[in-house]
Design a protein around this motif. Structure first.
Motif, PDB file in Angstrom:
ATOM      1  N   THR A  70      32.793  30.983  42.726  1.00 18.34           N
ATOM      2  CA  THR A  70      32.663  31.848  42.237  1.00 18.34           C
ATOM      3  C   THR A  70      30.533  31.253  42.448  1.00 18.34           C
ATOM      4  O   THR A  70      30.005  32.465  42.430  1.00 18.34           O
ATOM      5  N   SER A  71      29.699  30.010  43.061  1.00 23.46           N
ATOM      6  CA  SER A  71      28.617  29.599  42.908  1.00 23.46           C
ATOM      7  C   SER A  71      28.921  30.041  43.904  1.00 23.46           C
ATOM      8  O   SER A  71      27.304  30.558  44.282  1.00 23.46           O
ATOM      9  N   GLN A  72      29.773  30.457  45.361  1.00 19.07           N
ATOM     10  CA  GLN A  72      29.267  30.952  46.408  1.00 19.07           C
ATOM     11  C   GLN A  72      29.315  32.759  46.792  1.00 19.07           C
ATOM     12  O   GLN A  72      28.361  33.165  47.221  1.00 19.07           O
ATOM     13  N   LEU A  73      29.711  33.080  45.633  1.00 18.96           N
ATOM     14  CA  LEU A  73      30.010  34.597  45.451  1.00 18.96           C
ATOM     15  C   LEU A  73      28.498  35.151  44.858  1.00 18.96           C
ATOM     16  O   LEU A  73      27.431  36.224  45.085  1.00 18.96           O
ATOM     17  N   ILE A  80      29.807  42.891  40.332  1.00 18.45           N
ATOM     18  CA  ILE A  80      30.809  41.998  40.253  1.00 18.45           C
ATOM     19  C   ILE A  80      32.132  42.699  40.141  1.00 18.45           C
ATOM     20  O   ILE A  80      32.304  42.344  40.333  1.00 18.45           O
ATOM     21  N   ARG A  81      31.400  43.627  40.818  1.00 19.30           N
ATOM     22  CA  ARG A  81      32.411  44.233  40.993  1.00 19.30           C
ATOM     23  C   ARG A  81      33.044  43.996  42.645  1.00 19.30           C
ATOM     24  O   ARG A  81      34.394  43.508  43.207  1.00 19.30           O
ATOM     25  N   GLU A  82      33.140  42.807  43.583  1.00 21.84           N
ATOM     26  CA  GLU A  82      32.818  42.072  44.868  1.00 21.84           C
ATOM     27  C   GLU A  82      33.423  40.938  44.146  1.00 21.84           C
ATOM     28  O   GLU A  82      34.511  40.497  44.453  1.00 21.84           O
ATOM     29  N   LYS A  88      40.158  37.733  40.693  1.00 24.43           N
ATOM     30  CA  LYS A  88      41.852  38.542  40.507  1.00 24.43           C
ATOM     31  C   LYS A  88      42.457  38.102  41.571  1.00 24.43           C
ATOM     32  O   LYS A  88      43.624  37.193  40.722  1.00 24.43           O
ATOM     33  N   ARG A  89      42.340  37.348  42.313  1.00 29.09           N
ATOM     34  CA  ARG A  89      43.326  37.152  43.313  1.00 29.09           C
ATOM     35  C   ARG A  89      43.777  35.845  43.459  1.00 29.09           C
ATOM     36  O   ARG A  89      44.439  34.664  43.939  1.00 29.09           O
ATOM     37  N   LEU A  90      42.862  34.928  42.949  1.00 24.85           N
ATOM     38  CA  LEU A  90      42.741  33.677  42.589  1.00 24.85           C
ATOM     39  C   LEU A  90      43.416  33.515  41.151  1.00 24.85           C
ATOM     40  O   LEU A  90      43.208  32.297  40.342  1.00 24.85           O
TER      41      LEU A  90
END
Length: 111
Positions: A70-73, A80-82, A88-90
């Motif tokens: 989350t921090s990297q994103l 938010i879509r990305e 959601k895969r995690l």
């Protein structure tokens, strides 16, 4: 203090956003406990307001790994879509997984 105090008949968990925190995980664990042993006669109404992607979380990886991703994103400027596409895969509850946990009850999601 966002909830402005208790509400009779409700459990309120104030959690972190945009970074999931221990209350995010606690609230989700409690929600999953509440839906155990549902029947076809049960009805689940799930309201997820703004911030739900961080507030409702049951990671399939360690909490630290999820926070790191989350921090990297956030740092790379993902929208938010990305972010949700990856998170959601995690997650054990995103992408329809919470609704699947509610089976065989009927589920209405208000997002």
């Amino acid at each position: 203090g966002h909830s402005c105090g208790p509400i009779d008949g409700f459990q309120i968990f104030e959690a972190g956003h945009p970074m999931p925190d221990d209350n995010s995980f606690l609230a989700t664990s409690r929600a999953v406990e509440m839906i155990r042993d549902l029947t076809p006669a049960d009805l689940v109404i799930m309201l997820i307001s703004g911030g739900g992607s961080a507030l409702l979380e049951l990671p399939l990886c360690s909490k630290e790994q999820l926070r790191d991703v989350t921090s990297q994103l956030l740092a790379c400027g993902a929208d938010i879509r990305e972010m949700n596409m990856i998170r959601k895969r995690l997650s054990g509850v995103k992408g329809g997984r919470f609704a699947a946990l509610c089976e065989p009850a009927e589920v209405y999601g208000i997002v």
